[in-house]
Design an enzyme around this catalytic site. Structure first.
Site, PDB file in Angstrom:
ATOM      1  N   LYS A 165      -5.457  50.394  -3.230  1.00 55.85           N
ATOM      2  CA  LYS A 165      -6.700  49.907  -2.634  1.00 55.85           C
ATOM      3  C   LYS A 165      -6.785  50.343  -1.172  1.00 55.85           C
ATOM      4  CE  LYS A 165      -6.974  46.234  -6.051  1.00 55.85           C
ATOM      5  NZ  LYS A 165      -6.637  44.862  -6.465  1.00 55.85           N
ATOM      6  N   GLN A 172      -4.371  39.531  -3.612  1.00 56.98           N
ATOM      7  CA  GLN A 172      -3.941  40.079  -4.902  1.00 56.98           C
ATOM      8  C   GLN A 172      -3.385  38.976  -5.794  1.00 56.98           C
ATOM      9  OE1 GLN A 172      -4.499  43.247  -5.843  1.00 56.98           O
ATOM     10  NE2 GLN A 172      -3.592  42.898  -7.831  1.00 56.98           N
ATOM     11  N   ASP A 205     -13.752  40.394  -3.858  1.00 55.35           N
ATOM     12  CA  ASP A 205     -13.310  40.288  -5.249  1.00 55.35           C
ATOM     13  C   ASP A 205     -14.264  39.408  -6.060  1.00 55.35           C
ATOM     14  OD1 ASP A 205     -11.185  41.542  -6.458  1.00 55.35           O
ATOM     15  OD2 ASP A 205      -9.670  40.292  -5.489  1.00 55.35           O
TER      16      ASP A 205
END
Ligand code: GUN
Length: 292
Positions: free
Chosen positions: A54, A98, A121
């Site tokens: 990422k 994450q 996200d």
């Protein structure tokens, strides 16, 4: 092979090029550089690899990236303090924590702390809540389901009025994918470990999104002829012909399903590359929302 292959690698590359062009235009106009902060708690090798990719993608697209890493025994307070610090930092456009985090961390509390304008996200309860409600729009759509829908739309698959079956009800993929499909006027069935007749249910589907984490579970004779099959699974199976000793396969038996489906994504090279591409799109959007 009867199915049209949906080339996620190619479509993801096109999305990345569009984002890179938009970033270049934005920075040339003297506006802030979109910047993603990733938070990794612990040392899971898969999670570490994801956050590395990422960060690398951000750099390739001309965006900034900051990677924060806390040890596996970090406390709830330490993780929350880090999210608060990133929320307050005007140089950070998006925050990605994450998942999964170590089991002693309350993920929901951490995710609910992320400023909605930085929730790239789309996992904060505010964004998911808006996704679930009629007439409301989330600021950000979770990246993997967003990628699945993008692939369907780019391939010309009609979602409105379609019977869609989602296999799996995870917070990250299955549930938001189902909500997105409902929002686009599909009739959606969500299947899970206690669904009675999985093959029979999948056979009704014009669109199948498989995100159940079971190696090649969806067989060719489960697929309705002409259906669009989106395979989110990434499962390693032993393969002595590979240097690594393994290869990746999806939740769908590709060899069988491609003979019946109208459209199908491969694994690898289908949904996988889309997740990061959509994250880049969301990070750019975050910068635009905060500093138009
Ligand atoms: N773990 C697996 N997929 C994802 C994702 O899309 N975002 C985050 N934050 N964690 C994940």
């Amino acid at each position: 092979m009867t199915a049209q292959l949906i080339d996620g690698k190619l479509i993801a590359q096109q999305v990345r090029e569009e984002v890179a062009a938009a970033v270049a235009k934005r920075t040339a106009a003297g506006k802030t550089k979109p910047t993603l902060a990733t938070v990794l708690v612990g040392d899971r090798p898969d999670s570490a690899a994801y956050v590395t990719s990422k960060g690398k993608a951000c750099q390739e697209l001309g965006m900034g990236s900051v990677s924060e890493h806390l040890p596996a025994d970090a406390t709830q307070e330490q993780v929350e303090a880090l999210v608060r610090k990133l929320n307050a930092n005007k140089g950070i456009s998006g925050i990605l924590v994450q998942l999964p985090m170590p089991s002693h961390i309350d993920e929901e509390r951490v995710l609910s702390l992320i400023n909605i304008e930085k929730d790239v996200d789309g996992f904060s309860p505010l964004n998911i809540g808006r996704l679930a409600q009629k007439g409301r729009e989330p600021l950000f759509v979770p990246c993997t389901p967003y990628g699945c829908i993008y692939l369907l739309e780019k391939s010309g698959v009609k979602i409105e009025g379609a019977n869609a079956v989602v296999l799996g009800r995870s917070n990250i993929v299955g549930m938001p994918a189902a909500l997105l499909l409902i929002g686009k006027n599909a009739t959606v069935t969500v299947c899970h470990s206690r669904t009675k007749d999985l093959p029979g249910t999948v056979r009704q589907a014009d669109i199948v999104i498989a995100a159940i984490g079971r190696t090649e579970m969806v067989r060719g004779d489960w697929v309705k002829p002409g259906a669009a099959v989106i395979d989110v699974g990434i499962n390693a199976v032993p393969d002595a012909t590979k240097k690594s000793g393994q290869r990746l396969v999806g939740d769908v038996n590709f060899a069988e399903a491609k003979e019946v489906a109208g459209f199908i994504t491969p694994v690898p090279g289908g949904v996988g590359p889309m997740t990061i591409a959509m994250l880049m799109k969301n990070t750019f959007r975050a910068a635009e929302i905060q500093n138009p």
